[in-house]
Enzyme design. Structure first.
Site, mmCIF file in Angstrom:
data_model
loop_
_atom_site.group_PDB
_atom_site.id
_atom_site.type_symbol
_atom_site.label_atom_id
_atom_site.label_comp_id
_atom_site.label_asym_id
_atom_site.label_seq_id
_atom_site.Cartn_x
_atom_site.Cartn_y
_atom_site.Cartn_z
ATOM 1 N N HIS A 208 0.832 -1.203 0.000
ATOM 2 C CA HIS A 208 0.000 0.000 0.000
ATOM 3 C C HIS A 208 0.873 1.262 0.000
ATOM 4 O O HIS A 208 0.722 2.140 -0.860
ATOM 5 C CB HIS A 208 -0.921 -0.011 1.227
ATOM 6 C CG HIS A 208 -1.830 1.179 1.320
ATOM 7 N ND1 HIS A 208 -3.142 1.140 0.916
ATOM 8 C CD2 HIS A 208 -1.624 2.442 1.757
ATOM 9 C CE1 HIS A 208 -3.696 2.338 1.102
ATOM 10 N NE2 HIS A 208 -2.792 3.144 1.623
ATOM 11 N N GLU A 209 1.776 1.336 0.960
ATOM 12 C CA GLU A 209 2.591 2.553 1.062
ATOM 13 C C GLU A 209 3.525 2.685 -0.142
ATOM 14 O O GLU A 209 3.773 3.803 -0.608
ATOM 15 C CB GLU A 209 3.378 2.578 2.382
ATOM 16 C CG GLU A 209 2.512 2.556 3.650
ATOM 17 C CD GLU A 209 1.413 3.625 3.681
ATOM 18 O OE1 GLU A 209 1.599 4.706 3.086
ATOM 19 O OE2 GLU A 209 0.353 3.367 4.300
ATOM 20 N N HIS B 89 1.737 4.457 -2.838
ATOM 21 C CA HIS B 89 1.831 5.911 -2.645
ATOM 22 C C HIS B 89 3.236 6.395 -3.025
ATOM 23 O O HIS B 89 3.407 7.428 -3.661
ATOM 24 C CB HIS B 89 1.598 6.268 -1.173
ATOM 25 C CG HIS B 89 0.157 6.239 -0.735
ATOM 26 N ND1 HIS B 89 -0.825 6.991 -1.327
ATOM 27 C CD2 HIS B 89 -0.459 5.557 0.275
ATOM 28 C CE1 HIS B 89 -1.985 6.781 -0.700
ATOM 29 N NE2 HIS B 89 -1.793 5.911 0.266
ATOM 30 N N GLU C 99 -4.707 7.904 -3.289
ATOM 31 C CA GLU C 99 -5.144 6.631 -2.709
ATOM 32 C C GLU C 99 -5.382 5.581 -3.798
ATOM 33 O O GLU C 99 -5.222 4.391 -3.563
ATOM 34 C CB GLU C 99 -6.412 6.857 -1.860
ATOM 35 C CG GLU C 99 -6.845 5.676 -1.013
ATOM 36 C CD GLU C 99 -5.919 5.355 0.174
ATOM 37 O OE1 GLU C 99 -4.940 6.101 0.410
ATOM 38 O OE2 GLU C 99 -6.165 4.337 0.828
HETATM 39 MG MG MG Z 1 -3.274 5.363 1.908
#
Ligand code: MG
Length: 501
Positions: free
Chosen positions: A263-264, A267, A293
């Site tokens: 997830h990170e 980003h 996101e």
């Molecule tokens: Mg996030």
């Protein structure tokens, strides 16, 4: 004498430098700062934030912006820079300094009260603070000004998702809920896949090594970023060449580190892919939180919870954890990472139930801003909605209305960006599959670079040159919509759970 443009760029660069310094100090606070450093750090951050605010609202910058906005000879990127800084500045000047200070002060008290309330599972400790924060946020919304044909909520939403309106979101979210609730019912009533092997012991050091292998495969450049550990995973992009990720590791919950890494890193890849030629300008940024996101969720869910991904990565994971994963078949592992559950907690929710948590928050904060819902009635309404939409009743306020920090920060209008991100992610991935021949085969071989190259070109490189929805539209041929997300969930989970949806 420097030209108007040069004077403007100098100021814009300083604003970016200040934001970068604030980012690094904040990152340090969450990672390495000694506990007792908090008092000094708050002062440093407070000072830098005040300077940044002063610089942004300075009348000279306003004059430069007005001059440049009337200049027809600007290039496309120059025009977008002026537009972006002007947007940010106009919002900042509308809020009187007194209100900014009042909000900051209220926030810190509210966060402390929220922590205590959550620990004691007693909403009453937090509710007077929320009430005051709401009053301030209403006042701020009125100061920003309600957009034409819109409402107060829009004025706050604009700060996270520029140009998005309740009028667009409310019917879309209603439609989404209309098919999500029965889908969750069908899946949660089916026998759940086994996941006992995910509750075994996974050595934290080896989890860390495996997370670095995932970062490497995703193409996250550790010469232009780093990964550390923190209580709550986050990404801090300071510059395309300095992007900081954090993850958390639990010995008996190996998926936590894996999916926080993916997830990170989603980003982080976005931040590393922002237009380097526009460093120290307003264009070297994402146009919205929802689009940001979308990048984390695309990697985490569409890629990271897919069969092709685990065909490649389960053998690699087995090298680190031969005992815990002994006799675990690929199929069982894939099913376990896609287990659908009625959980009261948003951050633990799977990708099917997740948006129901968001839709509930959206409706409640909208009602509070409209003054249709009293803060004291919040826990009751919350629990009722949880039962109705998700079929689960929180045992107490701690796992109910008090679970998220956002409202304690006075962040209202932020939650919908999570669902916007999920919807964009599904549409972008669908478009990527159509544009990249053999994409899933690449993923099956652990070759994630073709997907990254596509995202770089379509999503990362434009930076803030275009509004978020325009970036998505030019990549996918359509704007914000739930169609691709619906097809994705129904296809994937119908097959996985063997239910007809
Ligand atoms: Mg996030």
């Amino acid at each position: 004498m420097p030209s108007t443009w040069d004077r403007f760029s100098q100021r814009m660069a300083e604003l970016r430098d200040l934001a970068g310094a604030i980012g690094i100090l904040t990152w340090d606070q969450e990672t390495f700062m000694p506990k007792r450093g908090v008092a000094a750090r708050s002062e440093q951050l407070g000072t830098l934030q005040a300077i940044a605010h002063e610089r942004l609202t300075a009348p000279e910058l306003g004059e430069l912006l007005e001059k440049l906005a009337a200049n027809k000879k600007l290039s496309g990127p120059q025009h977008a820079m002026v537009r972006s800084v002007r947007f940010d500045r106009q919002r900042a000047v509308k809020i009187p300094g007194k209100l900014v200070r009042e909000l900051a002060e209220r926030q810190s008290h509210a966060v402390e009260a929220w922590k205590e309330a959550r620990e004691k599972k007693a909403f009453g400790i937090f509710s007077p603070h929320l009430d005051k924060l709401l009053a301030i946020r209403r006042e701020m919304a009125d100061a920003y000004g309600v957009p034409k044909g819109g409402e107060r909520y829009d004025a706050l939403l604009d700060g996270y998702e520029e140009g998005m309106r309740v009028k667009r979101l409310a019917p879309l979210f209603e439609r989404l809920k209309g098919w999500l609730v029965p889908l969750v019912q069908a899946l949660a009533d089916a026998p759940p896949p086994r996941d006992d092997f995910l509750k075994r012991r996974y050595d934290p050091d080896k989890q860390w090594l495996f997370s670095l292998e995932i970062l490497d495969a995703m193409g996250f450049d550790l010469d232009r970023g780093r990964q550390d550990r923190s209580a709550h995973p986050f990404t801090m992009g300071v510059d395309p060449d300095d992007v900081r990720l954090t993850i958390r590791i639990f010995e008996e919950l190996p998926l936590s580190a894996i999916f926080s890494t993916i997830h990170e890193a989603g980003h982080g890849l976005y931040e590393q892919g922002l237009p380097r030629e526009h460093r120290r300008t307003a264009l070297c940024a994402a146009p919205s939180m929802g689009l940001h996101e979308s990048q984390s969720r695309l990697w985490e869910n569409l890629v990271g919870r897919s069969m092709p991904f685990w065909e490649s990565f389960l053998p690699q994971m087995r090298v680190h954890f031969p005992e815990a994963l002994a006799n675990v078949r690929l199929r069982d592992f894939y099913a376990a990472v896609n287990r659908v559950e009625r959980s009261p907690i948003r951050v633990e929710a799977d990708e099917v139930t997740y948006n129901l948590h968001i839709l509930l928050r959206f409706d409640l904060e909208l009602a509070m801003l409209r003054e249709e819902l009293d803060v004291t009635d919040l826990p009751g309404v919350w629990n009722e909605r949880m039962s109705k939409d998700l079929g689960v009743k929180p045992k107490n306020d701690g796992e109910g209305v008090l679970q998220d920090i956002h409202w304690a920060w006075g962040e209202l209008g932020y939650f919908p960006t999570y669902t916007i991100g999920n919807l964009y992610a599904a549409s972008l991935y669908d478009a990527a599959k159509r544009s990249i021949p053999g994409l899933e085969e690449h993923i099956r071989q652990g070759r994630l670079a073709t997907l990254l190259a596509w995202l770089r070109e379509k999503v990362h490189t434009p930076g803030r040159l275009l509004p978020a929805e325009e970036v998505v539209r030019s990549a996918t041929g359509k704007g914000l919509d739930d169609g691709d997300f619906k097809a994705y969930l129904e296809g994937k989970y119908g097959t996985l759970y063997g239910v007809k949806v």
